[in-house]
Design a protein around this motif. Structure first.
Motif, mmCIF file in Angstrom:
data_model
loop_
_atom_site.group_PDB
_atom_site.id
_atom_site.type_symbol
_atom_site.label_atom_id
_atom_site.label_comp_id
_atom_site.label_asym_id
_atom_site.label_seq_id
_atom_site.Cartn_x
_atom_site.Cartn_y
_atom_site.Cartn_z
ATOM 1 N N UNK A 1 0.833 -1.216 0.000
ATOM 2 C CA UNK A 1 0.000 0.000 0.000
ATOM 3 C C UNK A 1 0.859 1.255 0.000
ATOM 4 N N UNK A 2 1.953 1.233 0.744
ATOM 5 C CA UNK A 2 2.846 2.395 0.769
ATOM 6 C C UNK A 2 3.502 2.604 -0.589
ATOM 7 N N UNK A 3 3.936 1.529 -1.224
ATOM 8 C CA UNK A 3 4.573 1.654 -2.541
ATOM 9 C C UNK A 3 3.588 2.250 -3.547
ATOM 10 N N UNK A 4 2.354 1.821 -3.482
ATOM 11 C CA UNK A 4 1.326 2.401 -4.356
ATOM 12 C C UNK A 4 1.201 3.908 -4.080
ATOM 13 N N UNK A 5 1.238 4.291 -2.798
ATOM 14 C CA UNK A 5 1.176 5.710 -2.442
ATOM 15 C C UNK A 5 2.351 6.500 -2.972
ATOM 16 N N UNK A 6 3.544 5.948 -2.862
ATOM 17 C CA UNK A 6 4.721 6.620 -3.418
ATOM 18 C C UNK A 6 4.553 6.835 -4.916
ATOM 19 N N UNK A 7 4.121 5.799 -5.618
ATOM 20 C CA UNK A 7 4.023 5.860 -7.073
ATOM 21 C C UNK A 7 2.869 6.725 -7.564
ATOM 22 N N UNK A 8 1.881 6.957 -6.699
ATOM 23 C CA UNK A 8 0.722 7.761 -7.094
ATOM 24 C C UNK A 8 0.783 9.168 -6.509
ATOM 25 N N UNK A 9 1.981 9.696 -6.360
ATOM 26 C CA UNK A 9 2.125 11.088 -5.960
ATOM 27 C C UNK A 9 2.026 11.339 -4.473
ATOM 28 N N UNK A 10 2.478 10.384 -3.685
ATOM 29 C CA UNK A 10 2.504 10.523 -2.230
ATOM 30 C C UNK A 10 1.121 10.740 -1.641
ATOM 31 N N UNK A 11 0.199 9.910 -2.037
ATOM 32 C CA UNK A 11 -1.133 9.859 -1.442
ATOM 33 C C UNK A 11 -1.254 8.450 -0.875
ATOM 34 N N UNK A 12 -1.060 8.352 0.448
ATOM 35 C CA UNK A 12 -0.975 7.052 1.097
ATOM 36 C C UNK A 12 -2.313 6.642 1.699
ATOM 37 N N UNK A 13 -2.742 5.423 1.372
ATOM 38 C CA UNK A 13 -4.005 4.881 1.888
ATOM 39 C C UNK A 13 -3.795 4.309 3.288
ATOM 40 N N UNK A 14 -4.897 4.199 4.035
ATOM 41 C CA UNK A 14 -4.839 3.500 5.310
ATOM 42 C C UNK A 14 -4.260 2.110 5.079
ATOM 43 N N UNK A 15 -3.428 1.669 5.988
ATOM 44 C CA UNK A 15 -2.761 0.387 5.857
ATOM 45 C C UNK A 15 -1.349 0.514 5.300
ATOM 46 N N UNK A 16 -0.980 1.710 4.840
ATOM 47 C CA UNK A 16 0.385 1.935 4.359
ATOM 48 C C UNK A 16 1.339 1.899 5.549
ATOM 49 N N UNK A 17 2.470 1.225 5.370
ATOM 50 C CA UNK A 17 3.505 1.161 6.405
ATOM 51 C C UNK A 17 4.854 1.442 5.753
ATOM 52 N N UNK A 18 5.601 2.367 6.357
ATOM 53 C CA UNK A 18 6.935 2.740 5.891
ATOM 54 C C UNK A 18 7.912 2.442 7.020
ATOM 55 N N UNK A 19 9.009 1.762 6.680
ATOM 56 C CA UNK A 19 10.001 1.368 7.678
ATOM 57 C C UNK A 19 11.346 2.000 7.335
ATOM 58 N N UNK A 20 11.957 2.589 8.335
ATOM 59 C CA UNK A 20 13.260 3.236 8.263
ATOM 60 C C UNK A 20 14.180 2.344 9.091
#
Length: 160
Positions: free
Chosen positions: A63-82
């Motif tokens: 879900x996060x990758x989709x958000x990155x690719x769609x102009x930084x619009x992240x859906x609920x359920x997106x998880x980003x790990x540093x």
């Protein structure tokens, strides 16, 4: 773009003994198999070195990758790990040392209303337990507000 060091330091230094918020973000099982977003090294001399110096690898769930690719619009359920490691400089090469922390952002607009839908956690890699209390999460978000136009996310998808 500079990140206010005081806010970031306060978030990372939150005492582990403090009770974590009941809505704390959990350990991201399997994150090393997720898509890799980017890597970077923060060296001595950088304003954030004392807080997060080392080698960073950033991963996103589908879900996060989709958000990155769609102009930084992240859906609920997106998880980003540093994923943060010590940077070991030896014999003219820099390599990963010990893992210092796993820092997580998770999107859930109902659970994290006060931080524009994002939950934050700094996780001890040995215990897989969060060390960030509710105030620390708010401090994290205070820094991320400068990225409001990009859904509060600093990192960007690296175009092939």
């Amino acid at each position: 773009m500079r990140i206010p060091a005081a806010a970031f330091l306060a978030a990372l230094a939150a005492a582990p003994a403090l009770a974590a918020d009941s809505s704390a973000v959990a350990w991201p099982e399997g994150y090393r198999t997720w898509d890799h977003v980017k890597s970077m090294v923060i060296n001595k001399g950088h304003p954030l070195y004392d807080m997060v110096g080392g080698i960073h690898s950033i991963y996103g769930n589908p879900k996060a990758i989709k958000g990155y690719k769609e102009g930084k619009k992240f859906a609920d359920g997106s998880v980003i790990v540093f994923d943060l490691f010590e940077a070991v400089d030896r014999d003219n090469a820099v390599s990963e040392g010990n893992r210092k922390a796993v820092i997580v952002m998770a999107k859930d607009s109902r659970k994290f209303k006060d931080t524009n839908g994002w939950g934050y956690q700094v996780i001890d890699p040995k215990t897989k337990k969060g060390t960030l209390d509710a105030k620390g999460a708010v401090d994290c978000h205070a820094c991320h507000t400068q990225m409001k136009s990009e859904d509060y996310v600093f990192s960007a998808w690296r175009v092939e």
